[in-house]
Design an enzyme around this catalytic site. Structure first.
Site, short mmCIF file in Angstrom:
data_model
loop_
_atom_site.label_atom_id
_atom_site.label_comp_id
_atom_site.label_asym_id
_atom_site.label_seq_id
_atom_site.Cartn_x
_atom_site.Cartn_y
_atom_site.Cartn_z
N GLU A 10 -5.56 -8.40 0.79
CA GLU A 10 -6.19 -8.06 2.07
C GLU A 10 -7.64 -7.71 1.83
O GLU A 10 -7.98 -7.02 0.87
CB GLU A 10 -5.55 -6.83 2.74
CG GLU A 10 -4.19 -7.05 3.31
CD GLU A 10 -3.63 -5.80 3.99
OE1 GLU A 10 -4.43 -4.92 4.42
OE2 GLU A 10 -2.41 -5.69 4.09
N GLU B 137 0.79 -1.23 0.00
CA GLU B 137 0.00 0.00 0.00
C GLU B 137 0.83 1.28 0.00
O GLU B 137 0.81 2.05 0.98
CB GLU B 137 -0.94 0.01 1.22
CG GLU B 137 -1.96 -1.10 1.23
CD GLU B 137 -2.91 -1.01 2.44
OE1 GLU B 137 -2.70 -0.17 3.32
OE2 GLU B 137 -3.86 -1.80 2.48
O1 IFM Z 1 -3.89 -3.14 9.31
C1 IFM Z 1 -3.89 -2.63 8.01
C2 IFM Z 1 -2.73 -3.19 7.20
O2 IFM Z 1 -1.51 -2.97 7.81
C3 IFM Z 1 -2.70 -2.55 5.85
N1 IFM Z 1 -3.97 -2.63 5.20
C4 IFM Z 1 -5.14 -2.25 5.95
C5 IFM Z 1 -5.17 -2.94 7.28
C6 IFM Z 1 -6.42 -2.52 8.07
O3 IFM Z 1 -6.47 -1.15 8.27
#
Ligand code: IFM
Length: 468
Positions: free
Chosen positions: A371, A188
């Site tokens: 994710e 990200e």
């Molecule tokens: O916890 C985070 C992760 O580190 C990166 N993506 C989003 C998740 C939830 O906010």
């Protein structure tokens, strides 16, 4: 900075496309991979042990009042000492893929220094454990925990950090080599640059347009250089990166809000994916990147990857706000609420929109969801939140829209849940819990939630279908 759902349960999924997300209602086809995602800083703890030096999040947690309830990640989930138990949780759900990241300052604790053998030994033990449990490792090289010694040199606002990341990627890939078949460079870049360098809510706490834009360009450049290093060292590995991709919606149809949403979309989605897939920045923001983009940089950013990890949570609602960098900020919901979990607007249909957008814009790359997850608020009681119907409905609905995207022709090969266990949720500390397994942060006891059993049965059914 995720849209979060508040307790209490139970959740009544009246507006959801699935009322009971039965595992049997999915069919993702052969070779589809299901996994769990975690990251080093959010779970490991042991921040001062066995030679690790501070990273930017250690400093951020311990200076000022940046983290909810004054929490820090000094111990977090104590995964450094409890790793076999956590791998057993992955195996216990029948899940065969595990995405994790390495702590840079654990592996290389000093500026221009050598490797820390004890740090490497920890990840060797993790790989041994995964191997023993027949779980495939997916490594993410950089998940936001820059060593503080590099921040002291300017961090991501300093172009040199791009070359440091490439050197790190080179060294780590030479060491672990063929033990890891799937390599992701960044997690990200959009969130790390905007929230950490444009808004200052995350480490390193910088603000303003210059820090936002320069950090994002240097992340893109470091990513491109790293992919080249990995290609040279790992001819048989699958190499990619992980991006947070989300549709951006203006909070109102007022022209300033519409413009703000277009700028945020260009910075959050376009300025991450266009350099990688097309070797350019989106027209709307290209001039903003020009001061940092040296000749040859875009060619270095533009790399062939084997697969792209998409982190998808919710649509982003954006409005014009001159108090923040580039006059943009998160605003109220900008469209009719279709789906809700515990009264919080959710957009599982945005999963379909996101995947199809990437598929259509970038020529059908292989995509996996790296994710997708749902937070509940801890009420402070050990073992709370085990009946997590809201999470279950959220995951079920997102999977349904993912399947729809696959059926529409998107090249989707996997889905990883965020996250295996409740953990340190950055500026939200331990308050917001994303785990499918509850962690009591006083005793470190792990207790699987209802969603863990549901996900496990989904994965088992899909695996059986694949074998049939
Ligand atoms: O916890 C985070 C992760 O580190 C990166 N993506 C989003 C998740 C939830 O906010």
């Amino acid at each position: 900075m995720r849209i979060l759902a508040a307790a209490p349960l139970p959740f009544v999924p009246a507006e959801w496309p699935v009322t009971q997300p039965s595992p049997a209602s999915y069919n993702f086809g052969p070779d589809f991979t299901f996994g769990f995602s975690t990251s080093a800083y959010q779970i490991e703890g042991a921040v001062r042990e066995e030679g690790r030096s501070p990273g930017i999040w250690d400093v951020f947690c311990h200076t000022g009042h940046h983290i909810k309830n004054g929490n820090n990640a000094d111990v977090a989930c104590d995964h450094y000492h409890r790793m076999p138990e956590d791998v057993a949780l992955v195996a216990g759900a029948g899940v065969k893929n595990y995405r994790f990241s390495v702590s840079w300052s654990r592996l290389y604790p000093e500026l221009n220094g050598g490797p820390n053998a004890k740090g490497f030994a920890f990840y060797d033990r993790l790989l041994d454990e995964l191997h023993r449990s027949d779980i495939t490792p997916w490594l993410c090289l950089y998940h936001w925990d820059l060593p503080q010694y590099l921040q002291d040199q300017g961090g991501w606002t300093n172009r040199d950090t791009s070359y440091r990341l490439a050197e790190f990627s080179d060294r780590v890939s030479r060491y672990f080599g063929g033990r890891i078949p799937n390599w992701m460079v960044l997690n990200e870049a959009a969130v790390h640059s905007y929230i950490g360098h444009g808004l200052g809510f995350h480490a390193p706490g910088l603000t303003g347009k210059d820090n936002w834009v320069s950090s994002l360009h240097h992340l893109n450049l470091g990513q491109g250089l790293s992919i080249q290093a990995l290609r040279g060292n790992l001819p048989h590995a699958r190499i990619g990166t992980v991006a947070s991709v989300e549709p951006v919606v203006p909070s109102t149809q007022n022209k300033d809000d519409v413009q703000a949403a277009a700028v945020l979309d260009a910075m959050w989605n376009g300025a991450v994916l266009d350099p990688l897939f097309m070797g350019k920045y989106p027209e709307l923001v290209a001039d903003d990147f020009a001061p940092y983009c040296k000749p040859g940089d875009l060619a270095n950013c533009h790399q062939k990857i084997d697969l792209l990890g998409i982190n998808y949570y919710n649509r982003l609602n954006i409005h014009h706000d001159p108090k923040y960098a580039m006059d943009v900020f998160f605003g109220p919901q900008g469209e009719p609420v279709k789906y809700k979990a515990l009264d919080v607007p959710m957009s599982p249909d945005g999963m379909y929109e996101t995947v199809m957008h990437v598929h259509n814009t970038y020529d059908g790359p292989e995509i996996f969801i790296s994710e997708n997850g749902f937070a509940t608020v801890d009420d402070g009681k050990p073992g709370s939140g085990l009946e997590d119907d809201g999470r279950l409905a959220y995951l079920g609905a997102n999977l349904q829209f993912l399947q729809k995207a696959k059926e529409a022709g998107a090249n989707v090969s996997g889905y990883f849940v965020w996250s295996l266990i409740d953990n340190f949720e950055w500026d939200s500390g331990m308050k917001y819990r994303f785990g499918l397994v509850n962690v009591d942060f006083t005793t470190q006891q792990r207790t699987p939630k209802q969603s863990y059993y549901w996900y496990g049965s989904l994965v088992r059914e899909q695996t059986d279908l694949q074998k049939a």
